[in-house]
Write an enzyme that holds these catalytic residues in place. Sequence first.
Site, mmCIF file in Angstrom:
data_model
loop_
_atom_site.group_PDB
_atom_site.id
_atom_site.type_symbol
_atom_site.label_atom_id
_atom_site.label_comp_id
_atom_site.label_asym_id
_atom_site.label_seq_id
_atom_site.Cartn_x
_atom_site.Cartn_y
_atom_site.Cartn_z
ATOM 1 N N ASP A 53 0.925 -0.754 -0.794
ATOM 2 C CA ASP A 53 0.134 0.102 -1.689
ATOM 3 C C ASP A 53 0.867 0.300 -3.013
ATOM 4 O OD1 ASP A 53 -2.182 1.563 -2.179
ATOM 5 O OD2 ASP A 53 -1.442 3.395 -1.238
ATOM 6 N N HIS B 144 -7.184 -2.814 -5.614
ATOM 7 C CA HIS B 144 -7.894 -1.874 -4.739
ATOM 8 C C HIS B 144 -9.362 -2.267 -4.554
ATOM 9 C CE1 HIS B 144 -4.359 0.730 -4.619
ATOM 10 N NE2 HIS B 144 -4.953 1.336 -3.600
ATOM 11 N N HIS C 53 -9.315 -4.937 -1.997
ATOM 12 C CA HIS C 53 -9.152 -4.240 -0.702
ATOM 13 C C HIS C 53 -10.507 -3.739 -0.200
ATOM 14 C CE1 HIS C 53 -9.137 -0.307 1.314
ATOM 15 N NE2 HIS C 53 -8.126 -0.759 2.020
ATOM 16 N N HIS D 220 -4.262 0.203 5.155
ATOM 17 C CA HIS D 220 -4.609 0.235 3.736
ATOM 18 C C HIS D 220 -3.664 -0.618 2.879
ATOM 19 C CE1 HIS D 220 -6.019 1.909 -0.073
ATOM 20 N NE2 HIS D 220 -4.766 2.105 -0.389
HETATM 21 ZN ZN LIG Z 1 -3.984 2.667 -2.318
#
Ligand SMILES: [Zn+2]
Length: 364
Positions: free
Chosen positions: A170, A253, A256, A270
């Site tokens: 992340d 993101h 993702h 995540h």
């Molecule tokens: Zn994140």
Amino acid sequence: MIRTTLFPGRYIQGAGALGRLGEELARRGKRHLVVASPHPLEHLLPTVAPQLDQAGTVHLERFGRECTDAEIERLLAVAREFGAETVTAVGGGKTLDTAKAVAVRAGIPVAVVPTLASTDAPCSCICVVYTPDGVFERADILPRNPDLVLVDTAVIAKAPARFLVSGMGDALATWFEADSCRVSRAPNIAGDAGSMTAHALARLCYETVRDWGLLARSACEARVVTPALERVVEANTLLSGLGFESGGLGAAHSIHNGLTVLPGVHGLWHGEKVAFGVLASLFLTDRPAALIDEVYALCAALGLPTTFAALGIDGVSEADLARVGEKACAPEESIHNEPVEVSPALVAASLAAADAEGRRRARA
Ligand SMILES: [Zn+2]
């Protein structure tokens, strides 16, 4: 141009920092609601009970597993009934997000105590709300950031290393996304341009994970706190939090979010999916070969996914990659902050290129 930078009120980190919680709460009130996930409630909070008792009257409440509107309402009622002057959350991201929302509605300060360094959510003003079945419902932007973020690295070191590595995935995205927003003058979470402070912190976040990530993972595997672990926990939690919130988000993101349409990736966390989003974004945004080489080497060494096989989507069809691209390029997605042309087809191509490069490197 107006630039806004968002900060938590105070950030405290170190081995044994949990022992400071009572002292910090005493500065903010006399009646303290403490919401905790089951594991910290039974194993962690009893170790600091004497310090908490000195801070005033404490009401312990078990977190109900999911950050839902119903759970926020339930805890708000508990806070009002008890006459809470502060609320503290101890646990994972969902526990912290719930307490942040309760505090805003009750008009009282909130302290968050993450027991994992797996995402950059603790310092942020964002609260992700789910349905009771655990399906993403919405991300609320709260009017203020947590008053206190307290991270006990001795607790983080005892958690499985995969959490720390996921947090690095992340954190890895933070600089790439903030840098794209800087170039394209795209807005951050506050809707304004990011400051030079946010961009410098995002860069420090990347360099810290790059230079200390492996050593931090080794420390976590040995369940001990070292300077490298301290640096990486700070990068995952504070630098990445400030960097994404005040610097802005980009392609990683959104990719993702696109990947979540594929059931195969659901076993991944995540940060692991975000890391693959970073790899694909390197091709999408035409980054220099030396930088691509650096990021791949880091992800491979850390154990972050660099191929479709590692993502759990080996043999994914072109049609499925097209669906990922569609979702990643939805109008509300931050991928449109990138200073390059984006389209579902370009996202699908970047994903295929990222996988092919990951496989080539694995063979080499
Ligand atoms: Zn994140």
